[in-house]
Design an enzyme around this catalytic site. Structure first.
Site, PDB file in Angstrom:
ATOM      1  N   ASP A 260    -136.623 -45.644 -77.062  1.00  0.00           N
ATOM      2  CA  ASP A 260    -136.300 -44.952 -75.815  1.00  0.00           C
ATOM      3  C   ASP A 260    -137.209 -45.389 -74.666  1.00  0.00           C
ATOM      4  O   ASP A 260    -136.775 -45.465 -73.522  1.00  0.00           O
ATOM      5  CB  ASP A 260    -136.408 -43.441 -76.016  1.00  0.00           C
ATOM      6  CG  ASP A 260    -135.203 -42.865 -76.752  1.00  0.00           C
ATOM      7  OD1 ASP A 260    -134.239 -43.620 -77.007  1.00  0.00           O
ATOM      8  OD2 ASP A 260    -135.221 -41.662 -77.066  1.00  0.00           O
ATOM      9  N   GLY A 261    -138.469 -45.693 -74.967  1.00  0.00           N
ATOM     10  CA  GLY A 261    -139.383 -46.148 -73.919  1.00  0.00           C
ATOM     11  C   GLY A 261    -138.916 -47.439 -73.273  1.00  0.00           C
ATOM     12  O   GLY A 261    -139.022 -47.616 -72.055  1.00  0.00           O
TER      13      GLY A 261
ATOM     14  N   ASN B 210    -136.785 -39.672 -67.313  1.00  0.00           N
ATOM     15  CA  ASN B 210    -137.158 -38.503 -68.112  1.00  0.00           C
ATOM     16  C   ASN B 210    -137.824 -37.425 -67.268  1.00  0.00           C
ATOM     17  O   ASN B 210    -137.384 -36.278 -67.239  1.00  0.00           O
ATOM     18  CB  ASN B 210    -138.141 -38.906 -69.224  1.00  0.00           C
ATOM     19  CG  ASN B 210    -137.461 -39.202 -70.538  1.00  0.00           C
ATOM     20  OD1 ASN B 210    -136.253 -39.022 -70.681  1.00  0.00           O
ATOM     21  ND2 ASN B 210    -138.236 -39.656 -71.506  1.00  0.00           N
TER      22      ASN B 210
ATOM     23  N   ARG C 248    -160.510 -30.657 -66.443  1.00  0.00           N
ATOM     24  CA  ARG C 248    -160.501 -29.442 -65.628  1.00  0.00           C
ATOM     25  C   ARG C 248    -159.096 -29.123 -65.156  1.00  0.00           C
ATOM     26  O   ARG C 248    -158.259 -30.018 -64.959  1.00  0.00           O
ATOM     27  CB  ARG C 248    -161.441 -29.603 -64.434  1.00  0.00           C
ATOM     28  CG  ARG C 248    -162.883 -29.896 -64.875  1.00  0.00           C
ATOM     29  CD  ARG C 248    -163.836 -29.920 -63.715  1.00  0.00           C
ATOM     30  NE  ARG C 248    -163.991 -28.601 -63.107  1.00  0.00           N
ATOM     31  CZ  ARG C 248    -164.901 -28.327 -62.169  1.00  0.00           C
ATOM     32  NH1 ARG C 248    -165.716 -29.272 -61.724  1.00  0.00           N
ATOM     33  NH2 ARG C 248    -164.992 -27.123 -61.658  1.00  0.00           N
TER      34      ARG C 248
ATOM     35  N   ASP D 235    -153.090 -27.206 -66.476  1.00  0.00           N
ATOM     36  CA  ASP D 235    -153.333 -28.628 -66.711  1.00  0.00           C
ATOM     37  C   ASP D 235    -152.344 -29.503 -65.952  1.00  0.00           C
ATOM     38  O   ASP D 235    -152.469 -30.722 -65.956  1.00  0.00           O
ATOM     39  CB  ASP D 235    -153.235 -28.944 -68.202  1.00  0.00           C
ATOM     40  CG  ASP D 235    -154.509 -28.572 -68.955  1.00  0.00           C
ATOM     41  OD1 ASP D 235    -155.427 -28.031 -68.325  1.00  0.00           O
ATOM     42  OD2 ASP D 235    -154.567 -28.829 -70.170  1.00  0.00           O
TER      43      ASP D 235
ATOM     44  N   THR E 204    -135.742 -33.400 -73.918  1.00  0.00           N
ATOM     45  CA  THR E 204    -136.039 -33.565 -75.345  1.00  0.00           C
ATOM     46  C   THR E 204    -137.263 -34.459 -75.549  1.00  0.00           C
ATOM     47  O   THR E 204    -137.540 -34.876 -76.677  1.00  0.00           O
ATOM     48  CB  THR E 204    -134.828 -34.168 -76.085  1.00  0.00           C
ATOM     49  OG1 THR E 204    -134.379 -35.334 -75.382  1.00  0.00           O
ATOM     50  CG2 THR E 204    -133.696 -33.161 -76.176  1.00  0.00           C
TER      51      THR E 204
ATOM     52  N   TYR F  48    -141.292 -35.110 -73.440  1.00  0.00           N
ATOM     53  CA  TYR F  48    -142.579 -34.429 -73.292  1.00  0.00           C
ATOM     54  C   TYR F  48    -142.409 -32.959 -72.904  1.00  0.00           C
ATOM     55  O   TYR F  48    -143.179 -32.097 -73.337  1.00  0.00           O
ATOM     56  CB  TYR F  48    -143.406 -35.169 -72.241  1.00  0.00           C
ATOM     57  CG  TYR F  48    -144.874 -34.781 -72.201  1.00  0.00           C
ATOM     58  CD1 TYR F  48    -145.605 -34.633 -73.378  1.00  0.00           C
ATOM     59  CD2 TYR F  48    -145.529 -34.576 -70.992  1.00  0.00           C
ATOM     60  CE1 TYR F  48    -146.945 -34.292 -73.342  1.00  0.00           C
ATOM     61  CE2 TYR F  48    -146.871 -34.233 -70.953  1.00  0.00           C
ATOM     62  CZ  TYR F  48    -147.576 -34.090 -72.130  1.00  0.00           C
ATOM     63  OH  TYR F  48    -148.892 -33.745 -72.095  1.00  0.00           O
ATOM     64  N   ALA F  49    -141.384 -32.667 -72.100  1.00  0.00           N
ATOM     65  CA  ALA F  49    -141.167 -31.283 -71.679  1.00  0.00           C
ATOM     66  C   ALA F  49    -140.930 -30.367 -72.872  1.00  0.00           C
ATOM     67  O   ALA F  49    -141.325 -29.191 -72.860  1.00  0.00           O
ATOM     68  CB  ALA F  49    -139.971 -31.209 -70.720  1.00  0.00           C
TER      69      ALA F  49
ATOM     70  N   GLN G  23    -144.945 -44.132 -67.597  1.00  0.00           N
ATOM     71  CA  GLN G  23    -145.065 -45.584 -67.447  1.00  0.00           C
ATOM     72  C   GLN G  23    -145.536 -46.004 -66.049  1.00  0.00           C
ATOM     73  O   GLN G  23    -146.076 -47.093 -65.881  1.00  0.00           O
ATOM     74  CB  GLN G  23    -143.718 -46.257 -67.773  1.00  0.00           C
ATOM     75  CG  GLN G  23    -143.292 -46.037 -69.223  1.00  0.00           C
ATOM     76  CD  GLN G  23    -141.934 -46.639 -69.551  1.00  0.00           C
ATOM     77  OE1 GLN G  23    -141.208 -47.073 -68.666  1.00  0.00           O
ATOM     78  NE2 GLN G  23    -141.575 -46.654 -70.828  1.00  0.00           N
TER      79      GLN G  23
END
Length: 293
Positions: free
Chosen positions: A72-73, A146, A157, A176, A187, A189-190, A247
């Protein structure tokens, strides 16, 4: 029916399996009387190929169809370069099963033959554009299929920020960072940040706080045409980053404003007729496969 003659082949570097699949597919396309076009980085590790070569950013101008071999990347990177040309993209998986790269290399000839014969489904996936403004000037921009993510970079921090949606103040937050995700990215990182899975056909964005200081900060789903603005507090002690699809990276500073909105050009993503989004979810996410009884 669309006629595909010039077929762009884009592969992930560093994988002998990808090179093997590119060679195999290139041979097959030539046998069908078609013109394979190798993306220049993959061509550089295939000496003696005798094929037409094109840079990734030019592939959308010379190809009728782009085949991405990798994960996918790999497809995310190709999508950002090709989407504005309207060239359809199909993904061949050479890693773990992908949400975007869903053709197995074991039956690549059969599946690509189906696509060439017009037996496929086509989807439109929108991309997000991000611009970083500093004192009224654009100092950085990027595109993501994405997501667009504000994160601390190397710092540990929290980031103090204000969020606006369509010009309306939403909240001040210490966290963060924020993940702004398309349905395609829901589907990715979120999801690990606690966001919802969104069907790819939805015209929506999800805003997912990353480890917020208050437990009442939850993901928010908004209209896909919304304009989001994140303002980093002038008093923020660190210099956070913006990443697009993990990326593209932009350095931010206290006081910067980041605007995020849908891009005008969409990615045309092609799937075999056997593709099923929920089947992919079951396989990728380990959902139960029993049907009761």
């Amino acid at each position: 029916m669309e006629q595909f003659h010039n077929i762009g082949l884009i592969g992930r570097l560093g994988s002998p399996q990808v090179i093997d699949t590119v060679r195999r597919l290139s041979r097959y396309l030539q046998q069908q009387g078609l013109n394979p076009i190798l993306e220049e980085s993959i061509a550089s590790v295939m000496p003696g190929h005798n094929q037409q070569v094109a840079a990734l950013k030019a592939m959308g101008e010379v190809a009728d169809l782009a085949v991405v071999i990798g994960g996918d990347g790999s497809l995310l990177g190709a999508a950002r370069a090709i989407a504005r040309h309207g060239v359809p993209v199909v993904g061949v998986n050479r890693g773990r099963l992908g949400f975007l790269t869903d053709i197995s290399p074991d039956d690549i000839e059969d599946k690509i033959a189906d696509v060439l014969a017009g037996h496929y489904t086509s989807e439109s996936r929108f991309l997000l554009g991000a611009q970083v403004h500093r004192k009224g000037e654009v100092v950085g921009e990027g595109v993501g299929l994405n997501d667009v993510i504000l994160h601390p970079g190397k710092s540990t921090r929290m980031i103090a920020l204000d969020l606006y949606i369509d010009g309306q103040f939403v909240y001040h937050q210490r966290s963060d960072g924020l993940i702004i995700s398309t349905p395609t990215g829901s589907t990715a990182y979120a999801l690990s940040g606690g966001g919802p899975i969104m069907h790819p056909k939805l015209d929506a964005l999800v805003i997912v706080p990353m480890f917020p200081h208050t437990l009442s900060s939850r993901p928010i789903v908004v209209d896909g045409n919304s304009e989001l603005k994140i303002v980093i507090s002038e008093q923020n002690p660190t210099y956070p980053h913006i990443s697009c699809d993990g990326q593209t990276h932009i350095h931010c500073a206290p006081g910067d404003a980041i605007t995020i909105r849908k891009r005008p050009h969409k990615l045309r993503l092609i799937h075999p007729l056997s593709y099923n989004f929920y089947d992919t979810c079951r396989t990728k996410l380990g959902w139960a496969t029993g049907q009761g009884g």
